[in-house]
Scaffold this motif. Structure first.
Motif, mmCIF file in Angstrom:
data_model
loop_
_atom_site.group_PDB
_atom_site.id
_atom_site.type_symbol
_atom_site.label_atom_id
_atom_site.label_comp_id
_atom_site.label_asym_id
_atom_site.label_seq_id
_atom_site.Cartn_x
_atom_site.Cartn_y
_atom_site.Cartn_z
ATOM 1 N N MET A 127 0.628 76.396 -114.545
ATOM 2 C CA MET A 127 0.518 74.967 -114.855
ATOM 3 C C MET A 127 1.826 74.426 -115.418
ATOM 4 S SD MET A 127 -2.472 73.895 -113.916
ATOM 5 C CE MET A 127 -2.833 72.414 -114.852
ATOM 6 N N LEU A 128 2.509 75.226 -116.226
ATOM 7 C CA LEU A 128 3.805 74.796 -116.755
ATOM 8 C C LEU A 128 4.824 74.617 -115.631
ATOM 9 C CD1 LEU A 128 3.925 77.068 -119.919
ATOM 10 C CD2 LEU A 128 3.766 74.555 -119.896
ATOM 11 N N PRO B 106 -1.444 63.848 -114.766
ATOM 12 C CA PRO B 106 -0.226 64.107 -115.537
ATOM 13 C C PRO B 106 -0.397 65.264 -116.522
ATOM 14 C CG PRO B 106 -0.686 61.754 -115.454
ATOM 15 C CD PRO B 106 -1.889 62.441 -114.865
ATOM 16 N N ALA B 107 0.679 66.024 -116.706
ATOM 17 C CA ALA B 107 0.645 67.196 -117.589
ATOM 18 C C ALA B 107 0.263 66.822 -119.018
ATOM 19 C CB ALA B 107 2.002 67.894 -117.565
ATOM 20 N N GLY B 108 0.595 65.618 -119.429
ATOM 21 C CA GLY B 108 0.229 65.164 -120.768
ATOM 22 C C GLY B 108 -1.254 64.923 -120.931
ATOM 23 N N ASP B 109 -1.972 64.842 -119.812
ATOM 24 C CA ASP B 109 -3.420 64.620 -119.833
ATOM 25 C C ASP B 109 -4.208 65.912 -119.612
ATOM 26 O OD1 ASP B 109 -2.849 61.946 -120.173
ATOM 27 O OD2 ASP B 109 -3.212 61.423 -118.069
ATOM 28 N N ARG C 286 -5.965 70.116 -128.357
ATOM 29 C CA ARG C 286 -5.071 69.051 -128.844
ATOM 30 C C ARG C 286 -3.611 69.355 -128.532
ATOM 31 N NH1 ARG C 286 -6.398 67.749 -134.768
ATOM 32 N NH2 ARG C 286 -4.766 66.219 -134.392
ATOM 33 N N THR C 287 -3.400 70.325 -127.641
ATOM 34 C CA THR C 287 -2.053 70.650 -127.170
ATOM 35 C C THR C 287 -2.073 70.538 -125.651
ATOM 36 O OG1 THR C 287 -1.783 72.230 -128.988
ATOM 37 C CG2 THR C 287 -0.223 72.390 -127.146
ATOM 38 N N SER C 288 -1.217 69.697 -125.112
ATOM 39 C CA SER C 288 -1.192 69.498 -123.663
ATOM 40 C C SER C 288 -0.194 70.448 -122.997
ATOM 41 C CB SER C 288 -0.823 68.050 -123.320
ATOM 42 O OG SER C 288 0.555 67.821 -123.566
ATOM 43 N N ILE C 289 -0.356 70.584 -121.703
ATOM 44 C CA ILE C 289 0.610 71.345 -120.910
ATOM 45 C C ILE C 289 2.004 70.740 -121.093
ATOM 46 C CG2 ILE C 289 1.312 71.862 -118.528
ATOM 47 C CD1 ILE C 289 -0.922 73.692 -119.570
#
Length: 154
Positions: free
Chosen positions: A14-15, A72-75, A126-129
């Motif tokens: 995912m990263l 989005p990775a932030g989601d 609470r930590t996103s990719i």
């Protein structure tokens, strides 16, 4: 808590997909994902299949095909990735923590197991990719990492 190879590989994939999305390089093949992090391709194919089934990645067909993030990775929380490939964050003998029941001196254990799950959620959900990709862990996670004995084995 045991973080399985399956979960580790899923987060790493995912990263890489998040980085490809940022770089706008298009879909990434499983071969490229495996080579970039020195992962076993066949195993990674199954992991990416789980991520696709969970709606975290989408596949693109064709000569330039491969995988892209579904949003989005932030989601995308790291906890979402854990659950997609390994199931619930915390189970006790195959039961959800709140579904356990004990008698006598062990009567308080369900509350402890629920607290353990809550702690995992606090970090993983609470930590996103994107937070991990950027090395920008949330403050509450950074505090845990920076605690004096965080890196010590017990």
């Amino acid at each position: 808590m045991d973080i399985s190879a399956r979960t580790d590989y899923a987060v790493r994939a995912m990263l890489l997909l998040a980085q490809a999305s940022q770089d706008d390089t298009g879909p990434v093949s499983v071969e490229r994902l495996a080579a970039a992090q020195d992962l076993p391709r066949k195993f990674l194919e199954a992991v990416v299949g789980d991520l696709r089934s969970a709606g975290l990645v989408e596949s693109r067909r064709g000569a330039g095909g491969g995988y892209v993030l579904a949003r989005p990775a932030g989601d995308i929380a790291v906890g979402d990735v854990f659950r997609a490939v390994s199931g619930p964050l915390a189970e006790v003998r195959g039961l959800r923590p709140q579904d356990t029941s004990y008698s006598g001196v062990a009567e308080g254990l369900p509350a402890l197991w629920v607290a353990v799950r809550s702690g995992l959620r606090e970090v993983l959900d609470r930590t996103s990719i994107e937070d991990v990709r950027l090395g920008r862990l949330p403050q509450h996670v950074r505090r845990l990492v920076e605690s004096p004995d965080a890196w010590d084995n017990r």
